[in-house]
Design a protein around this motif. Structure first.
Motif, short mmCIF file in Angstrom:
data_model
loop_
_atom_site.label_atom_id
_atom_site.label_comp_id
_atom_site.label_asym_id
_atom_site.label_seq_id
_atom_site.Cartn_x
_atom_site.Cartn_y
_atom_site.Cartn_z
N LEU A 391 0.82 -0.96 0.01
CA LEU A 391 0.02 -0.20 0.31
C LEU A 391 0.83 1.07 0.71
O LEU A 391 1.76 1.59 0.15
N GLU A 392 0.65 2.65 -0.79
CA GLU A 392 0.75 3.74 0.07
C GLU A 392 1.42 4.09 1.28
O GLU A 392 0.74 3.97 1.98
N SER A 393 2.88 4.50 1.40
CA SER A 393 2.99 4.79 2.24
C SER A 393 2.36 5.97 2.85
O SER A 393 2.18 6.88 2.46
N GLN A 394 2.32 5.97 4.17
CA GLN A 394 1.01 6.78 5.51
C GLN A 394 1.63 7.68 5.80
O GLN A 394 1.43 9.05 6.98
N ASN A 395 3.22 7.89 5.93
CA ASN A 395 3.72 8.68 6.66
C ASN A 395 5.23 9.80 5.89
O ASN A 395 4.79 9.29 4.27
N ILE A 396 5.78 10.50 5.82
CA ILE A 396 6.89 11.62 4.83
C ILE A 396 7.98 10.60 4.54
O ILE A 396 8.85 11.30 3.48
N PRO A 413 -3.69 -19.20 8.54
CA PRO A 413 -2.34 -18.88 8.76
C PRO A 413 -2.39 -17.99 7.55
O PRO A 413 -0.65 -17.20 6.71
N SER A 414 -3.01 -18.52 6.10
CA SER A 414 -3.18 -17.15 5.27
C SER A 414 -3.43 -15.63 5.76
O SER A 414 -2.87 -14.53 4.81
N ARG A 415 -3.04 -15.26 7.07
CA ARG A 415 -3.46 -14.28 7.84
C ARG A 415 -2.12 -13.55 8.14
O ARG A 415 -1.65 -14.50 9.67
N VAL A 416 -1.10 -12.71 7.88
CA VAL A 416 0.18 -11.96 8.28
C VAL A 416 0.50 -10.89 9.18
O VAL A 416 -0.07 -9.92 7.73
N PHE A 417 0.94 -11.02 10.00
CA PHE A 417 1.77 -9.56 10.26
C PHE A 417 2.74 -9.58 10.72
O PHE A 417 3.24 -9.56 10.30
N PHE A 418 2.90 -8.08 9.70
CA PHE A 418 4.85 -7.37 9.30
C PHE A 418 4.69 -6.53 10.67
O PHE A 418 3.92 -5.22 10.74
N GLY A 419 5.55 -5.96 10.82
CA GLY A 419 6.58 -4.94 11.71
C GLY A 419 7.67 -3.94 11.51
O GLY A 419 8.30 -4.32 10.69
N SER A 420 6.46 -2.93 10.98
CA SER A 420 7.86 -1.79 10.46
C SER A 420 8.41 -1.26 10.98
O SER A 420 7.77 -0.76 11.87
N TRP A 421 9.94 -0.61 10.66
CA TRP A 421 10.60 0.30 11.80
C TRP A 421 10.41 1.79 11.57
O TRP A 421 10.84 2.22 11.77
N GLU A 422 9.24 2.30 10.38
CA GLU A 422 8.73 3.20 10.29
C GLU A 422 7.84 3.69 9.61
O GLU A 422 7.09 4.07 9.93
N GLU A 423 6.93 2.41 9.24
CA GLU A 423 4.75 2.66 8.87
C GLU A 423 3.98 2.59 9.87
O GLU A 423 3.03 2.48 9.62
N GLY A 424 4.55 1.19 10.42
CA GLY A 424 3.71 0.79 11.65
C GLY A 424 3.51 -0.87 11.09
O GLY A 424 4.61 -1.74 11.13
N LEU A 425 2.43 -1.44 11.62
CA LEU A 425 1.37 -2.45 11.84
C LEU A 425 1.02 -2.86 10.47
O LEU A 425 0.44 -2.35 9.69
N LEU A 426 2.01 -3.89 9.41
CA LEU A 426 1.13 -4.14 8.45
C LEU A 426 0.55 -5.30 8.30
O LEU A 426 0.52 -6.39 8.61
N GLU A 427 -1.28 -5.75 7.70
CA GLU A 427 -1.62 -6.91 7.62
C GLU A 427 -1.73 -7.54 6.14
O GLU A 427 -2.05 -6.70 5.17
N VAL A 428 -1.64 -8.66 6.32
CA VAL A 428 -1.55 -9.04 4.85
C VAL A 428 -2.71 -10.58 4.65
O VAL A 428 -2.48 -11.50 5.66
N VAL A 429 -3.69 -10.53 3.92
CA VAL A 429 -4.52 -11.65 3.68
C VAL A 429 -4.49 -12.18 2.30
O VAL A 429 -4.97 -11.13 1.59
N ASN A 430 -4.08 -13.36 2.42
CA ASN A 430 -4.61 -14.14 1.21
C ASN A 430 -3.09 -13.43 0.17
O ASN A 430 -3.50 -13.42 -0.95
N GLY A 431 -2.04 -12.84 0.25
CA GLY A 431 -0.97 -11.99 -0.56
C GLY A 431 -1.97 -10.45 -0.96
O GLY A 431 -1.17 -10.35 -1.95
N GLU A 432 -2.78 -10.17 0.19
CA GLU A 432 -2.83 -9.00 -0.27
C GLU A 432 -3.04 -8.01 0.89
O GLU A 432 -3.42 -8.49 2.18
N MET A 433 -1.63 -6.73 0.57
CA MET A 433 -2.34 -5.70 2.09
C MET A 433 -3.36 -5.12 2.09
O MET A 433 -2.99 -4.89 1.21
N VAL A 434 -4.48 -5.93 3.36
CA VAL A 434 -4.73 -4.90 3.77
C VAL A 434 -5.81 -4.00 4.44
O VAL A 434 -6.11 -2.81 3.96
N GLN A 435 -4.25 -3.46 5.34
CA GLN A 435 -3.74 -2.40 5.96
C GLN A 435 -2.90 -2.31 6.64
O GLN A 435 -2.17 -2.51 6.56
#
Length: 782
Positions: A391-396, A413-435
């Motif tokens: 998804l588009e970055s939401q900071n500067i 298991p098709s739902r995966v969360f990632f932690g970014s050191w500058e963007e926040g918490l990323l949610e991926v479902v069925n291979g698509e970043m949803v939030q």
């Protein structure tokens, strides 16, 4: 004409079903740096490996450290005739000076340069082939090798051994040897008796720039000389004709990067950033009617051996590219090829749930400063690589950078969360970043670090109830949870962790506690929700460090936390592993509040297990064995009780490309252990899997066992701590094995050490309690 994509081509050697104890690579083959066409095959080099493409069969074959190459840092390749007239060898030079000769029957290693007493850079930059001899342009001169005798025949020091000069390319032309160096062009007579002497070499004085300038490329056609002068990034491509130098028409005077130069007859081929250019005999640019397009990142170009209308391109995007300048009806078309693999070798953290492997591709340094890695989100799902569109970055800060941790939802298991050191918490479902969760849609807060306000998620993990715990660094709410109902809750730690203190990885144990890493020597925090994560008023926490009253850790530097099958909490510290036998005791002040270390006897002396190792990752397989990754010593696999070392994998005895292990993850369904290093991702098919207490689907691999099988025979689908009896068709006991998790292994040998003969064999299994039994059969046909 269109463009055809061939990525997941049938590979000559499958990476699918394979014996226990074998390795696999997951390298970014789509990033090609060098190309070397030969008759019936085209070789492509990446930063980590080599692969070959066979146009007639449309097959690809990997050549990495897994398949027998000596190193994982190739720097130059070239094809040379070898043995009989129709055979050839691929010469592979490496960044450390090592040399491999890849032939149809195997790999011959020539460690002469890497083992030499030369101090400093030994890298091989380019290779020129003339008959059975190859001339290696190196950082210190030219090394001449004979591929038939597999020996070094000479070494040329252009300015002497006391003043080593780096050579970028070697050319033979018009009775002269010519070398492009870091300080101009030098030539020598071909028949000079002592080319190893600097007295044999004369420097060109008529270059169009400073005679001592860097020359990265030198090329001759029938009546012209081409030289690329400058630092390589902003160099200028000069042409010498009838004694006069001029810039190639259209080449910018301020300089540009040259990405490959070749010629066939009087047709010149020039590699530019994103496209190739062909020039005719008059150096007029040839218009292209079938151009590939500007999406490539070209790194090398070469004409095919068959004709000037086929160009092979090494591209960092798209891999090996075939450009057909003059296509014919029914002929080959523009296309690209590379073996399957991830987009990048970056892998800081891994998480695996059966056949779902996801990779956190970002990074931080030792002091937890971001590396600004923007590779993105990638995963291996059911043996296919998925590159998630971000998804588009939401900071500067442009793009989503430094994804440093990952956790798969065990309930989905098709739902995966990632932690970014500058963007926040990323949610991926069925291979698509949803939030993307940040301060605009959750309790997550911005922190002021890294030079600007940003959101640093230092770690995350799901607990036994499906709640996602994560750290929100350099904020007033450093520990938070996303409940399974979608509600965010911040833990009220007060002043326990200040705004200036870092907080890192998270491990949720099965007894309901949250263990949190405090990087940069802060030790560990253990958090107790009192089984009410939504209610923070009854929570408690403890800090653990080297103080005997606060855990007695062997080191305040703690890099990882994991829980084994017995509920023991293993901490990976800067001074080896430390163990707690549960979390609750830390809050009851009983005798189990101090970390334990394993005392072993070695060479008659007692010492703590791995006490000199910095432990970077700990994982447990289906047999409760401890897979321990280290900083600098590879991997140790400990027995289920932790008292003995069953395996030790390093660069000295295995295909691990780097002894600095970043993380380990295990596919418990098949026992495959994935290993992340700075030099890429590999895996080892281990001896232990998850178990099936019902034993309804036990099976033997391989079945049948034929003459081509080299390795153990496995029985899978067993119960935990199962006993397996193997008999022949007459009922005679041949072997008895104990399972590790859900897998038992038989070496296929009789008691006298001879291979079990042709025939049908029965397998009888019984679980540890004697309650469940199962049977199957298999054949040996060798």
């Amino acid at each position: 004409m269109g463009f055809t994509l061939f990525v997941f081509i049938s590979e000559g050697k499958s990476q699918g079903n394979r014996p226990i104890g074998t390795w696999n690579d997951f390298l970014p083959y789509g990033q090609v740096l060098k190309v070397a066409p030969a008759v019936d095959v085209v070789y492509a080099m990446t930063e980590y490996a080599v692969f070959s493409y066979y146009p007639e069969t449309i097959e690809l074959e990997r050549h990495s450290i897994i398949q027998g190459l000596s190193e994982s840092n190739p720097s130059a390749i070239a094809v040379a005739p070898f043995g009989t007239q129709d055979s050839h060898v691929l010469i592979i030079g490496y960044g450390n000076g090592n040399i491999d000769l890849l032939t149809e029957v195997g790999v011959y290693n020539m460690p002469d340069i890497v083992n030499s007493n030369l101090i400093g850079d030994k890298s091989i930059r380019d290779i020129f082939v003339d008959g059975p001899k190859a001339y290696l342009a190196t950082s210190f001169g030219v090394v001449v090798i004979d591929v038939n005798s597999v020996e070094v025949s000479d070494t040329w020091y252009i300015q002497g051994q006391q003043e080593l000069l780096g050579v970028n390319s070697v050319i033979k032309h018009d009775g002269k040897w010519l070398v492009a160096t870091d300080s101009g062009v030098f030539e020598a007579d071909i028949d000079h008796d002592f080319l190893a002497s600097s007295e044999a070499w004369t420097q060109w004085s008529d270059l169009p720039e400073d005679p001592n300038t860097v020359v990265t490329e030198l090329h001759f056609t029938s009546n012209r000389v081409f030289a690329h002068l400058g630092d390589g990034i902003l160099g200028r491509l000069w042409v010498k004709e009838e004694g006069n130098w001029s810039l190639l028409d259209g080449w910018p005077a301020e300089g540009d990067k040259l990405w490959g130069l070749d010629s066939r007859g009087d047709t010149l081929l020039v590699g530019r950033c994103c496209d190739v250019e062909r020039y005719d005999i008059h150096l007029n640019l040839i218009p292209e009617t079938n151009a590939v397009g500007g999406w490539m990142q070209i790194r090398d170009v070469a004409f095919g051996p068959e004709e000037t209308s086929t160009v092979w391109i090494a591209s960092r995007i798209g891999g090996l590219v075939r450009f057909v300048a003059e296509p014919i009806e029914g002929g080959v078309v523009n296309a690209n090829f590379y073996p399957s693999g991830p987009e990048s070798a970056h892998a800081r953290k891994l998480d695996c749930w059966n056949h779902n492997l996801w990779v956190a591709t970002g990074g931080v340094d030792e002091t937890w400063n971001g590396l600004y890695t923007s590779v993105g989100v990638t995963g291996l799902v059911d043996n296919s690589w998925i590159d998630v569109i971000s998804l588009e970055s939401q900071n500067i800060i442009p793009g989503i950078r430094d994804i440093i941790d990952v956790s798969i939802d065990p309930d989905n298991p098709s739902r995966v969360f990632f932690g970014s050191w500058e963007e926040g918490l990323l949610e991926v479902v069925n291979g698509e970043m949803v939030q993307i969760y940040n301060n605009s849609n959750s309790t997550i807060e911005e922190g002021n670090f890294g030079g600007s306000p940003r959101i640093g998620i230092g770690g995350l993990d799901f607990d036994r109830d499906g709640n996602l715990w994560f750290t929100n660094c350099f904020t007033n709410s450093p520990l938070q949870v996303l409940l399974d109902n979608g509600t965010f809750i911040s833990m009220e730690l007060g002043s326990a962790i200040s705004l200036n203190e870092n907080i890192g990885g998270v491990k949720c144990t099965r007894d309901g506690y949250i263990w949190v890493l405090l990087p940069r020597g802060g030790g560990v925090m253990v958090y107790d929700t009192n089984e009410t994560p939504a209610n923070t008023s009854d929570d408690d926490w403890r800090f653990l460090n080297t103080n005997e009253n606060y855990g007695g850790l062997p080191s305040n530097y703690v890099y990882c936390i994991e829980e084994d099958l017995d509920g023991e909490i293993w901490l990976g510290t800067g001074s080896g592993p430390a163990i707690f036998y549960g979390s609750e005791s830390l809050f009851n002040n009983d005798e189990n509040t101090t970390a334990s270390q394993i005392l072993i006897q070695q060479d008659g002396n007692y010492q703590y297990l791995l006490e000199t190792e910095a432990i970077t990752s700990i994982k447990f397989d289906g047999g409760n064995r401890k897979w321990i990754g280290t900083k600098g010593s590879g991997i140790y696999v400990l027995s289920n009780d932790g008292l003995s070392i069953e395996h030790q994998f390093s660069t000295d005895n295995s295909p691990i490309p780097d002894d600095n292990i970043l993380d380990i993850a295990i596919n418990h369904s098949n026992g495959e252990a994935f290993v992340a290093t700075a030099r890429g991702l590999i895996s080892y098919l281990g001896e232990a899997t998850n178990w099936d207490k019902e034993m309804e689907n036990i099976f033997v691999f391989p079945n049948p066992v034929d003459e081509f099988h080299n390795g153990p025979i496995t029985v899978d689908g067993l119960a935990y701590q199962c006993t397996v009896h193997i008999t022949d068709a007459a009922g005679r006991l041949i072997a008895e094995e104990q399972s590790m998790g859900g897998r038992a292994i038989w070496d296929g040998l009789l008691d006298d050490g001879t291979p079990a003969p042709y025939g049908v064999y029965m397998v009888f299994a019984i679980d540890g309690n004697g309650d469940k039994t199962a049977s199957t059969k298999f054949a040996i046909t060798r």
